[in-house]
Design an enzyme around this catalytic site. Structure first.
Site, PDB file in Angstrom:
ATOM      1  N   ASP A  98      -1.650   6.920   6.019  1.00  0.00           N
ATOM      2  CA  ASP A  98      -2.739   6.051   5.595  1.00  0.00           C
ATOM      3  C   ASP A  98      -2.995   5.086   6.750  1.00  0.00           C
ATOM      4  O   ASP A  98      -2.192   4.192   7.018  1.00  0.00           O
ATOM      5  CB  ASP A  98      -2.333   5.288   4.331  1.00  0.00           C
ATOM      6  CG  ASP A  98      -3.392   4.290   3.866  1.00  0.00           C
ATOM      7  OD1 ASP A  98      -4.444   4.174   4.532  1.00  0.00           O
ATOM      8  OD2 ASP A  98      -3.144   3.615   2.845  1.00  0.00           O
ATOM      9  N   LYS A 113     -12.687  -1.277   7.044  1.00  0.00           N
ATOM     10  CA  LYS A 113     -11.964  -2.222   7.890  1.00  0.00           C
ATOM     11  C   LYS A 113     -12.302  -2.013   9.369  1.00  0.00           C
ATOM     12  O   LYS A 113     -12.659  -2.951  10.064  1.00  0.00           O
ATOM     13  CB  LYS A 113     -10.461  -2.104   7.647  1.00  0.00           C
ATOM     14  CG  LYS A 113     -10.069  -2.380   6.195  1.00  0.00           C
ATOM     15  CD  LYS A 113      -8.596  -2.152   5.951  1.00  0.00           C
ATOM     16  CE  LYS A 113      -8.262  -2.231   4.464  1.00  0.00           C
ATOM     17  NZ  LYS A 113      -8.385  -3.586   3.917  1.00  0.00           N
ATOM     18  N   TRP A 137       0.825  -1.217   0.000  1.00  0.00           N
ATOM     19  CA  TRP A 137       0.000   0.000   0.000  1.00  0.00           C
ATOM     20  C   TRP A 137       0.851   1.256   0.000  1.00  0.00           C
ATOM     21  O   TRP A 137       0.511   2.248  -0.657  1.00  0.00           O
ATOM     22  CB  TRP A 137      -0.985  -0.031   1.153  1.00  0.00           C
ATOM     23  CG  TRP A 137      -1.977  -1.135   0.968  1.00  0.00           C
ATOM     24  CD1 TRP A 137      -2.072  -2.305   1.660  1.00  0.00           C
ATOM     25  CD2 TRP A 137      -2.991  -1.201  -0.050  1.00  0.00           C
ATOM     26  NE1 TRP A 137      -3.074  -3.094   1.151  1.00  0.00           N
ATOM     27  CE2 TRP A 137      -3.649  -2.447   0.107  1.00  0.00           C
ATOM     28  CE3 TRP A 137      -3.400  -0.342  -1.068  1.00  0.00           C
ATOM     29  CZ2 TRP A 137      -4.711  -2.840  -0.724  1.00  0.00           C
ATOM     30  CZ3 TRP A 137      -4.441  -0.742  -1.898  1.00  0.00           C
ATOM     31  CH2 TRP A 137      -5.088  -1.962  -1.721  1.00  0.00           C
TER      32      TRP A 137
END
Length: 362
Positions: free
Chosen positions: A173, A197, A103
């Site tokens: 993030d 999530k 990511w």
């Protein structure tokens, strides 16, 4: 209702059962309006009260930091990968990125397209199975910000503490571990997280930012991609994902009921401890992937001696009601995503299954 699955999906992920039941109870008639919240105008007082309540509740859970604003934006973390450099990279500036896995790499590549990116530190030499030492992080002299990915869902690594960047904005993030533990939001210039999530369903991305950073954006980028557009319009410039935001508010209420971030963190560490102890105590039958000091308490990655045995494990687990234990397709292996809403009982059931599988296949 039939028995609920043991849900270890990486995202969209498990939601608290209490939240789902409350949402179900008011799905058709929200606050005696004769409408679902999905049917009403986002300009109306009823929806706006929920919208504002969610913003206030999130900041409250973070200790009500001064000078921060919550935004609700669509497009997931992937859109944020582009919005960040578009908004913050002025002439001669670059974004500095700590490369910790899949990511972080995606965010870095978008910054290269949008203006310029620099590697401030990397754990590539360790196959991204560890977080770089904080002392090794060296932002560029012309850095506009330092970007980190607080938790890598694919590799199963997580920062145990965050770098101190002084006056340089720290951007994170936190899609996969936001509100899983207590932390000092004042260290950050901007935090973003896809909701699917730990915060709610997919459809909305939460941004928590210092107001001074987002009050003005470059005029040469599309209006909808300017942080200032969302800031000045209270995230109501265009039609927001209203039901997702409603669900985020419900999840935030649930976190309050768990004792806030301190209460949630204690439960998460108990869950992760149980699972890691089972892996480490298996005599090598199960093998943790991430290095000890970088292990995630959200995404537990592990391997077995062969892919054939891992496939057998997955098949047997699915027959017992376990969902989502297959590792990401890019790395293989096994992964249990144990976000806030995954109850301790599910982890206990998993570890019992793992012990039984070892006895019958070891």
């Amino acid at each position: 209702m039939s028995k609920r699955a043991y849900n270890f999906n990486a995202g969209p992920a498990a939601l608290p059962l209490e939240v789902l039941e409350r949402a179900q109870a008011e799905f058709v008639d929200f606050r005696e309006t004769g409408m679902s919240i999905m049917e009403m105008s986002h300009r109306g007082a009823v929806y706006e009260s929920v919208h504002n309540e969610a913003q206030e509740r999130l900041l409250s859970l973070l200790g009500n930091p001064s000078g921060y604003k919550v935004l609700f934006i669509q497009g997931g973390a992937t859109t944020q990968f582009a919005m960040i450099p578009l908004n913050f990279l002025s002439e001669g500036k670059v974004g500095s990125y700590v490369m910790t896995g899949s990511w972080a790499d995606k965010a870095f590549k978008e910054a290269k397209i949008a203006g310029g990116a620099h590697v401030a530190a990397t754990s590539e030499d360790k196959k991204f199975l560890a977080i770089p030492d904080l002392g090794s992080i060296k932002p560029a002299d012309n850095a506009a910000y330092l970007h980190i990915t607080s938790n890598e869902t694919i590799e199963g690594t997580q920062y145990s503490e965050f770098p101190d960047t002084g006056s340089l904005p720290l951007i994170a993030d936190m899609s996969s571990d936001i509100l899983s533990r207590a932390f000092d939001v004042n260290k950050f210039g901007l935090i973003y997280a896809g909701a699917q999530k730990n915060l709610g369903p997919s459809g909305v991305t939460v941004v928590i930012a210092k107001e001074e950073l987002i009050a003005e954006s470059p005029s040469n980028i599309p209006t909808i991609l300017r942080y200032s557009t969302h800031y000045k319009n209270n995230s109501l410039y265009n039609t927001p994902p209203s039901y997702s935001i409603y669900m985020v508010n419900q999840v935030l209420k649930w976190i309050e009921e768990q004792g806030g971030l301190a209460g949630v963190e204690a439960k998460n560490r108990d869950k992760a401890g149980l699972l890691y102890n089972t892996i480490d105590g298996s005599g090598g039958f199960y093998r943790g992937v991430a290095e000890q000091g970088s292990r995630s308490i959200m995404n537990v990655t592990f391997r077995m001696e062969s892919e054939e045995l891992e496939k057998k494990f997955i098949k047997a687990s699915e027959q017992e009601g376990f969902v989502g234990l297959k590792g990401h397709r890019s790395v293989g292996g096994l992964r249990a995503s144990i976000y806030n809403a995954v109850p301790y009982e599910s982890i206990k059931a998993l570890t019992d299954f793992m012990s039984h599988f070892q006895k019958t296949n070891g």
